[in-house]
Scaffold this active site. Sequence first.
Site, mmCIF file in Angstrom:
data_model
loop_
_atom_site.group_PDB
_atom_site.id
_atom_site.type_symbol
_atom_site.label_atom_id
_atom_site.label_comp_id
_atom_site.label_asym_id
_atom_site.label_seq_id
_atom_site.Cartn_x
_atom_site.Cartn_y
_atom_site.Cartn_z
ATOM 1 N N HIS A 1 2.319 -8.723 -0.670
ATOM 2 C CA HIS A 1 2.494 -7.370 -1.208
ATOM 3 C C HIS A 1 3.453 -7.422 -2.396
ATOM 4 O O HIS A 1 4.400 -8.221 -2.398
ATOM 5 C CB HIS A 1 3.047 -6.425 -0.135
ATOM 6 C CG HIS A 1 2.980 -4.988 -0.555
ATOM 7 N ND1 HIS A 1 3.901 -4.440 -1.422
ATOM 8 C CD2 HIS A 1 2.086 -4.009 -0.278
ATOM 9 C CE1 HIS A 1 3.569 -3.175 -1.647
ATOM 10 N NE2 HIS A 1 2.479 -2.891 -0.960
ATOM 11 N N GLU B 1 -4.205 -4.277 -5.491
ATOM 12 C CA GLU B 1 -3.280 -3.162 -5.672
ATOM 13 C C GLU B 1 -2.581 -3.283 -7.027
ATOM 14 O O GLU B 1 -1.609 -4.054 -7.151
ATOM 15 C CB GLU B 1 -2.210 -3.181 -4.577
ATOM 16 C CG GLU B 1 -2.752 -3.030 -3.187
ATOM 17 C CD GLU B 1 -1.680 -2.497 -2.241
ATOM 18 O OE1 GLU B 1 -1.867 -1.381 -1.718
ATOM 19 O OE2 GLU B 1 -0.663 -3.178 -2.039
HETATM 20 P P1 PGA Z 1 0.649 3.879 -1.760
HETATM 21 O O1 PGA Z 1 1.016 2.362 -1.313
HETATM 22 O O2 PGA Z 1 -0.630 4.241 -1.085
HETATM 23 O O3 PGA Z 1 1.808 4.686 -1.306
HETATM 24 O O4 PGA Z 1 0.512 3.854 -3.255
HETATM 25 C C1 PGA Z 1 0.051 1.359 -1.222
HETATM 26 C C2 PGA Z 1 0.680 0.040 -0.829
HETATM 27 O O5 PGA Z 1 1.757 -0.309 -1.347
HETATM 28 O O6 PGA Z 1 0.134 -0.700 0.016
#
Ligand code: PGA
Length: 247
Positions: A96, A165
Site C-alpha cells: 500500500h 491505486e
Molecule cells: P480511499 O482509500 O477509498 O479512502 O481513497 C483507498 C485505499 O487507500 O486503499
Amino acid sequence: MRYFIGNWKMFGLPKSINILKKINTFYTKDRNKGKYRIIITPPYTLLESYAKHFKKKNISIGSQNSYQKDEFSSNTAAVSPYMIKSVGAKYTLIGHSDNRSEGDTNEMLKDKVKFALKNNLKVIFCIGENKKEKKNKKTLNVLKKQLVKVLDKKFNHKSLIVAYEPIWSIGTGKLPSAIDLKKTTIYIKKILKKIFKRKSPAVLYGGSVDGKNVEMFKEIREIDGFLIGGASKSSKKFIDIIKNYYR
Ligand code: PGA
C-alpha cells in the site's frame, strides 16, 4: 468473480464488528452474492477476533501488511505472515502506498509477497503512481516497474490480486477518467500476463471509490473489483457501493 475489499487503515475497535455484521447480513440476502466476494482488512489488533467470528460466514479477513520475514524474528513490532495466518486471516495487503512512503522498497515487497504466499495467505498487491509521475506521463512506466521488480514468475498467480491505486486519488475524491482507467487496467493485465505466462490475476481499482462514482466503473469490464478505504468504515456506504455497482 468481483472483489469488494474494505481497507480500514488505522480504524476500528472490538465493537466495530457491528459494521461487518450488517454487511454480512446484506450479503446473505443479496441476489447478486454469487458474483462477488467481500474481504475486510482491519488493523492487527482485530484480526483474530474478527476472523473467528466470520469463519463460517461470508466476509473474509485480511491484514493490512505483513512482514518480510517468515515465522519469528527479533524485529520489534513486526508481524509475520506465519503469525497472521495462525489467527485465521486469509488475505494480506502488500505494498500500500502508505507503507511504500514509509520506506517499503521493491526488495522488501518481494520478500513480503514471497513469505505471505509461502504461508498460504492470498496477497492483494498494491501499485500506483503519484501526482508528479502522472503529470509527467510516467504512469505506465511506473506501474510496470512496480510489477516486474516485485512479482516473480514463480509466485502462485492464483493467490494474487493486484490493486491499482493512483496515490493522488487516495482519500482525495479525485478519480482517473474512465478512458485512462480502462487503458491503464488493460496495460496492467498485459504486464501480468507476460510475467506469469498465463491469464492475468484479478486487477482492482482503489482510490476514493464511493456509492456514486462506482457507476462509472461498471462500464470498465476489465476492472475486477475495488479496494475501498474511507467508505468501508460505514456499513451503509460500503453496501451502497455494492448495490449501485449491480444496479
Ligand atoms: P480511499 O482509500 O477509498 O479512502 O481513497 C483507498 C485505499 O487507500 O486503499
